[in-house]
Every structure is written in structure tokens, then in C-alpha cells.
Design an enzyme around this catalytic site. Structure first.
Site, PDB file in Angstrom:
ATOM      1  N   HIS A 165       0.864  -1.183   0.000  1.00  0.00           N
ATOM      2  CA  HIS A 165       0.000   0.000   0.000  1.00  0.00           C
ATOM      3  C   HIS A 165       0.901   1.234   0.000  1.00  0.00           C
ATOM      4  O   HIS A 165       1.384   1.679   1.044  1.00  0.00           O
ATOM      5  CB  HIS A 165      -0.890   0.021   1.248  1.00  0.00           C
ATOM      6  CG  HIS A 165      -1.908  -1.072   1.296  1.00  0.00           C
ATOM      7  ND1 HIS A 165      -2.947  -1.172   0.403  1.00  0.00           N
ATOM      8  CD2 HIS A 165      -2.037  -2.121   2.139  1.00  0.00           C
ATOM      9  CE1 HIS A 165      -3.690  -2.229   0.702  1.00  0.00           C
ATOM     10  NE2 HIS A 165      -3.152  -2.826   1.738  1.00  0.00           N
ATOM     11  N   VAL A 166       1.142   1.801  -1.168  1.00  0.00           N
ATOM     12  CA  VAL A 166       2.028   2.956  -1.269  1.00  0.00           C
ATOM     13  C   VAL A 166       1.643   3.754  -2.510  1.00  0.00           C
ATOM     14  O   VAL A 166       1.249   3.198  -3.537  1.00  0.00           O
ATOM     15  CB  VAL A 166       3.508   2.516  -1.343  1.00  0.00           C
ATOM     16  CG1 VAL A 166       3.801   1.706  -2.601  1.00  0.00           C
ATOM     17  CG2 VAL A 166       4.448   3.706  -1.241  1.00  0.00           C
TER      18      VAL A 166
END
Length: 411
Positions: A165-166
Site C-alpha cells: 500500500h504505497v
């Protein structure tokens, strides 16, 4: 009769004459030898310089052409020199598929847990390196954190697929080879509702799951009515909290977190230039089929695995509980606040359908999201549970990697 020896004078003359003749001859010999030696030294010097020049040229050709020039190879063969490469041949290079560097910067609450579970099975099946980060709450990075992460990613043995998650990372900005990106998004309101209720009540994997995730949440916040949250403009139900999907594609620039046209347009441009595919969760099976077509060395046979009963035993406990739809009035307010999210979502959906059309897949869904009454259709296709025990949520929710490991079963 006596034998008389020569007189001393005669003997001295003869000796001196002999000595002079010998000295002259020795002198001439030394002269010729020195001259000959000088001539040899010049030739040796020239030979050395020619050898050095040949070596330099050979080294230059080697660097420019990726290997030694043909003439040096022929000379080595003529001289009969034997090396390991001569006897055994060069090592066979590993043929890497293209692309061999893939990043799935998964968006929260967009079915990524399902995809990660599939990737774990596929990585073992197709022998690629799957690296799934255990960092789930840090999507925005400082410049130094970006560089460190990108360098770490670039050192993973290829072929690899990295997932986290980035927000989008621009590798070329730091002169690092840019990997290929993939991602999946979903209807923004559905994503928001899923996150809203998941944070409060978790899913079917455990009664206390939500308490573990949000221990600091007080009961008045946990049981806050979704309509009150929206209509009274609570921070959780207003911007910038609602501007969630676009920054995953816009990038790390501070302006990417500000709801507006600039962030949306930059996100669209990044999708066109850096993402191989961005699918929509509402058509997940078609997304998997396209991934299988576009990245067969990663996703071959993924659709059969996804449809298998064994896989669904791993992923059927992630439906968000107590999830229900807000009123139509609240949905309309929410939609206005998420207009930039829907601008981007509609763009992605159109691009996804265009890709499907190019490979001959028909799109069953219509462009009804452009219509004003799409909110009513959204309410119809999202099941409102009658009772908690009977709720059936078809779409998978995101969880921490450690929780995914608990529910993962090796096929």
C-alpha cells in the site's frame, strides 16, 4: 746444432704487433656488438609498444561491442590457448520474461487481499519472486525513504512482483529503472463504505478483529450512524479523507493529496505512461483474465485458481459485517464530495473497457455511472444485510499481511 730463439727485440715487436691486432679486433667486435645490441633494444621497445597498443585497442573494442573483437579470438585460437570458456562455452544466460519487474501498489479496500492470496499460489507455481511488504499505514514517503525503497526494490532478483500500500513512486526521477505497475480500484463510494464499517466492526474472521485494529476508537465513534457522519460533515466523511484513490496514482508530490484537477490529471498521465493495467473490482474476473493475457509468466491459470473451491475456502471470511447503505440524500452529498474520485474512476473504467475491447472481451456493464441516477443503481447492487449472520459479501476486503498468512492454505 743449437737452436737459437728469436732475439728479444724481434720477440717484443711480434708481441706488440699481435697485441695491437687483437685489441683492434676486440674494439671492432665491441662496436658491432653494441650497435647490434642497440638495434635489438629499439626493436624490443617497438614490439612492446605495439603489444600495448594492440591490448588497448582490444580492450576498447571489448567494451564497445560487449565482448572481445573477433581478431583477438582468432589469435587466441591460433595460439592454442585454452580457457574454461573455450572448453565449456559461456554460461547460459537466464532468459527473463518481459516485463520482469512488476509493482502492485495496491489500493486499500479494493480487493487486494484476494489478489495477494492468488499471487502467493502463482509465485510458487511459476517461480517468480513475490515480495509483499508488511507496512500498511505509510503510503506517503519522504525523499530519502523513496530512494531507499526504490533501491531495495531494484535489488530483488528478477523476475519479481512487489506489492505494498504505497502511492506511486517515480523511479526515473532518481535515475533508477522504472518497473511496470498494475492495480485495481473500485467504485469510490463502495470503497468508502467498506472501509467505514470495516474499521468499526471488522469481518467474519473474528468477533474481536475490529477491537484489535482500532482499540483507541470510542463507542460513540464506533457506533456513529453513517448518515450522521456524512450529513453533519464529520472529518471521516469529508475531504481530504474522501480523496483516497487518486493519490495512489498521482504520486508522492504534496499536491497529489489535495482534491483537485491537478492531482487527477497527473494520476491519469501516470496511468497512461507507467501502468500496464488498472482494473475495476466490479469486473474482477475480467481483470484476472487480462492479467493472464498481458503477464502470462506471472498470472497464467489465475482464473482457474480463482474459481476453484479450494481458493474460496481461503477467502470467504473477509466480508465486512454490519455494512449498510446510507440514505439517498446522504449518497448524493457523498458523491458531490467525491467528484474528483469519480472523474478518475470513470477514466479508469473507460480505459479498462477499451483494453477489453482490443482483445475481444465484451463489457457487460454500461456507462451508467455517468448518469445522475447511478446512485440508485449503486444502492441496488450493494446488498443490505437483513441479519448479521446471513450477510454475504462478495467482494474481498484488505487485511494486514500477517492476517493473510493465517488464512493462507498451500494448494
Amino acid at each position: 746444432m743449437k737452436n737459437y730463439s728469436s732475439s728479444p727485440r724481434l720477440n717484443n715487436h711480434s708481441a706488440s704487433h699481435s697485441t695491437g691486432h687483437s685489441a683492434g679486433r676486440n674494439s671492432r667486435n665491441r662496436f658491432w656488438l653494441s650497435a647490434l645490441g642497440f638495434r635489438f633494444s629499439l626493436r624490443d621497445y617497438g614490439f612492446c609498444m605495439a603489444t600495448l597498443l594492440l591490448f588497448c585497442l582490444g580492450s576498447l573494442f571489448y567494451q564497445l561491442n560487449g565482448g572481445p573483437p573477433k581478431v583477438l579470438l582468432e589469435i587466441r585460437q591460433y595460439l592454442g590457448e585454452s580457457t574454461f570458456v573455450d572448453d565449456h562455452g559461456p554460461p547460459t544466460p537466464r532468459e527473463l520474461p518481459f516485463p520482469s519487474q512488476v509493482i502492485y501498489n495496491r489500493v486499500g479496500k479494493c480487493g487486494s487481499r484476494t489478489v495477494v492470496l492468488l499471487l502467493r499460489i502463482l509465485a510458487d507455481k511459476h517461480q517468480f519472486n513475490l515480495v509483499s511488504s508488511d507496512i500498511h499505514n505509510k503510503t506517503r514517503l519522504t525523499k530519502h525513504e523513496q530512494v531507499d525503497l526504490m533501491r531495495n526494490i531494484s535489488t530483488i532478483p528478477q523476475p519479481f512482483l512487489y506489492t505494498r500500500h504505497v502511492h506511486f513512486l517515480n523511479f526515473t526521477r532518481f535515475r533508477i529503472e522504472q518497473p511496470v505497475y498494475i492495480n485495481i480500484i473500485r467504485d469510490p463510494i463502495n470503497r468508502f463504505l467498506s472501509n467505514y464499517f470495516f474499521r468499526r466492526f471488522g469481518d467474519w474472521r473474528g468477533e474481536q478483529n475490529h477491537l484489535i485494529r482500532t482499540p483507541q476508537m470510542k463507542d460513540d465513534e464506533r457506533y456513529l450512524d453513517i448518515n450522521v457522519c456524512i450529513m453533519e460533515n464529520y472529518p471521516e466523511c469529508s475531504n481530504p479523507r474522501l480523496f483516497y484513490i487518486v493519490p495512489y496514482f498521482c504520486g508522492q508530490h504534496p499536491q497529489c493529496r489535495e482534491p483537485g484537477v491537478w492531482a487527477v490529471e497527473r494520476a491519469k498521465q501516470n496511468v497512461i505512461e507507467n501502468f500496464l493495467l488498472v482494473g475495476i473490482l466490479e469486473e474482477l474476473e475480467d481483470v484476472l483474465l487480462l492479467l493472464e493475457r498481458l503477464l502470462p509468466h506471472y498470472f497464467s491459470d489465475v482464473l482457474n485458481i480463482y474459481k476453484s473451491p479450494e481458493f474460496w475456502k481461503m477467502g470467504n471470511l473477509t466480508g465486512t459485517v454490519k455494512k449498510h447503505m446510507p440514505t439517498l440524500e446522504a449518497l448524493q452529498v457523498l458523491y458531490q464530495r467525491m467528484k474528483y474520485e469519480y472523474d478518475f474512476y470513470n477514466f479508469i473504467r473507460d480505459q479498462f473497457h477499451l483494453t477489453k475491447k482490443k482483445i475481444g472481451l465484451k463489457s457487460t456493464s454500461q456507462n451508467s455511472a455517468h448518469e445522475p441516477d447511478f446512485l440508485r443503481e449503486l444502492a441496488l447492487r450493494t446488498h443490505e444485510p437483513l441479519e448479521e449472520e446471513e450477510e454475504e459479501e462478495e467482494e474481498e476486503e484488505d487485511v494486514g499481511q500477517e492476517d493473510a498468512n493465517i488464512w493462507f492454505v498451500q494448494p
